[in-house]
Scaffold this motif. Structure first.
Motif, mmCIF file in Angstrom:
data_model
loop_
_atom_site.group_PDB
_atom_site.id
_atom_site.type_symbol
_atom_site.label_atom_id
_atom_site.label_comp_id
_atom_site.label_asym_id
_atom_site.label_seq_id
_atom_site.Cartn_x
_atom_site.Cartn_y
_atom_site.Cartn_z
ATOM 1 N N VAL A 1 5.864 13.373 22.997
ATOM 2 C CA VAL A 1 5.366 12.775 24.231
ATOM 3 C C VAL A 1 5.175 13.864 25.281
ATOM 4 O O VAL A 1 5.677 14.978 25.135
ATOM 5 C CB VAL A 1 6.330 11.694 24.773
ATOM 6 N N SER A 2 4.473 13.527 26.352
ATOM 7 C CA SER A 2 4.280 14.464 27.442
ATOM 8 C C SER A 2 5.533 14.536 28.307
ATOM 9 O O SER A 2 6.427 13.686 28.207
ATOM 10 C CB SER A 2 3.076 14.062 28.291
ATOM 11 N N ARG A 3 5.583 15.528 29.193
ATOM 12 C CA ARG A 3 6.779 15.740 29.998
ATOM 13 C C ARG A 3 7.017 14.613 31.008
ATOM 14 O O ARG A 3 8.169 14.328 31.348
ATOM 15 C CB ARG A 3 6.654 17.081 30.746
ATOM 16 N N THR A 4 5.937 13.972 31.509
ATOM 17 C CA THR A 4 6.121 12.971 32.570
ATOM 18 C C THR A 4 6.951 11.770 32.117
ATOM 19 O O THR A 4 7.971 11.460 32.751
ATOM 20 C CB THR A 4 4.768 12.511 33.137
ATOM 21 N N PRO A 5 6.551 11.065 31.040
ATOM 22 C CA PRO A 5 7.407 9.945 30.615
ATOM 23 C C PRO A 5 8.778 10.397 30.143
ATOM 24 O O PRO A 5 9.767 9.687 30.301
ATOM 25 C CB PRO A 5 6.606 9.293 29.484
ATOM 26 N N MET A 6 8.842 11.616 29.576
ATOM 27 C CA MET A 6 10.136 12.128 29.149
ATOM 28 C C MET A 6 11.055 12.315 30.349
ATOM 29 O O MET A 6 12.225 11.917 30.332
ATOM 30 C CB MET A 6 9.942 13.461 28.414
ATOM 31 N N ARG A 7 10.542 12.890 31.431
ATOM 32 C CA ARG A 7 11.372 13.119 32.613
ATOM 33 C C ARG A 7 11.786 11.786 33.239
ATOM 34 O O ARG A 7 12.899 11.662 33.750
ATOM 35 C CB ARG A 7 10.628 13.975 33.632
ATOM 36 N N ASP A 8 10.903 10.806 33.222
ATOM 37 C CA ASP A 8 11.268 9.487 33.745
ATOM 38 C C ASP A 8 12.479 8.937 33.001
ATOM 39 O O ASP A 8 13.421 8.411 33.603
ATOM 40 C CB ASP A 8 10.087 8.514 33.612
ATOM 41 N N GLY A 9 12.447 9.057 31.674
ATOM 42 C CA GLY A 9 13.568 8.566 30.872
ATOM 43 C C GLY A 9 14.836 9.358 31.107
ATOM 44 O O GLY A 9 15.929 8.795 31.211
ATOM 45 N N LEU A 10 14.708 10.674 31.218
ATOM 46 C CA LEU A 10 15.877 11.525 31.451
ATOM 47 C C LEU A 10 16.544 11.221 32.788
ATOM 48 O O LEU A 10 17.769 11.073 32.864
ATOM 49 C CB LEU A 10 15.463 12.998 31.402
ATOM 50 N N PHE A 11 15.740 11.116 33.842
ATOM 51 C CA PHE A 11 16.331 10.866 35.156
ATOM 52 C C PHE A 11 16.912 9.461 35.257
ATOM 53 O O PHE A 11 17.896 9.236 35.968
ATOM 54 C CB PHE A 11 15.296 11.110 36.251
ATOM 55 N N ARG A 12 16.334 8.521 34.547
ATOM 56 C CA ARG A 12 16.905 7.165 34.524
ATOM 57 C C ARG A 12 18.281 7.187 33.869
ATOM 58 O O ARG A 12 19.234 6.575 34.370
ATOM 59 C CB ARG A 12 15.968 6.226 33.765
#
Length: 233
Positions: free
Chosen positions: A46-57
């Motif tokens: 996946v791209s970094r944007t959805p990955m970062r959303d999941g990580l910060f959540r």
């Protein structure tokens, strides 16, 4: 690893979040494991944007930590916090017992639970994963039967936050048999309107679960690890 696929960015972020949480709960991502955003994004495809959303959540929920120039780390087990969550669970479920027989459909809920838990030994579930889900459902049903949706919401949140450790409790065969015995006894006491005894039993039942969680060591956690993911450093 097959890449996650979705047309909607929000849906993709949700899929990433759920995959990450599953890897943490199943100890594929282990307490203390470190990894980079690049590595985990490549692994999930996946791209970094959805990955970062999941990580910060997951960081907001207390499952992950992030440090400047140090990348991400799976948060260590906080046993003091677990103790506090178990204490809150006791408060909520004792409050549920106070109400369950005085609300509409309360006795029906008790009867439905008896059909699951008051069974002969040969009809008892033996699979630890299934038992874990059944046990969660039992305690959730006690609270849900009160009809208090806010109480249920808080109870669901507590259940979610202790799940990562509670699931290990049912790897011990004696805990499975004890759970059947204690659940069945509790339901019989409720049915006979022996509220004081039911309250004592429920408090002891949850307290014992808290004690068992305290016995879980890092070596036991390591034994439960499914596999080490390739992006972990």
């Amino acid at each position: 690893m097959e890449a996650l696929a979705s047309n909607a960015p929000n849906a993709m972020a949700e899929q990433v979040y759920q995959r990450l949480k599953s890897d943490i709960f199943n100890f594929r991502l282990f307490p203390g494991d470190r990894f980079s955003e690049h590595g985990i994004a490549a692994h999930y495809g996946v791209s970094r944007t959805p990955m970062r959303d999941g990580l910060f959540r997951l960081q907001r929920e207390g499952y992950l930590e992030v440090g400047f120039r140090r990348g991400w780390r799976v948060a260590p087990i906080n046993f003091e916090q677990l103790d506090q969550l178990y204490d809150l669970r006791i408060v909520l479920e004792l409050a549920a017992l106070d109400r369950i027989l005085s609300v509409e459909h309360g006795r029906e809920a008790v009867e439905a639970l008896k059909a699951v838990w008051c069974v002969t030994p040969e009809h008892r579930e033996a699979d630890p994963a299934t038992m874990f889900e059944m046990d969660e459902d039992f305690h959730r049903c006690l609270v849900a039967a009160t009809g208090n949706l806010e109480m249920l919401r808080v109870h669901n949140d507590v259940t979610e936050r202790i799940r990562i450790m509670r699931r290990l409790d049912f790897l011990k065969p004696q805990r499975t048999s004890a759970t059947y015995d204690e659940h069945g006894k509790l339901l019989e006491l409720l049915e006979r309107n022996r509220h004081a005894e039911a309250t004592i039993l429920l408090r002891a039942h949850i307290t014992q679960s808290k004690v068992e969680v305290r016995k879980i060591t890092l070596s036991m956690l390591a034994a439960a690890r499914d596999q080490k993911l390739p992006f972990v450093t």
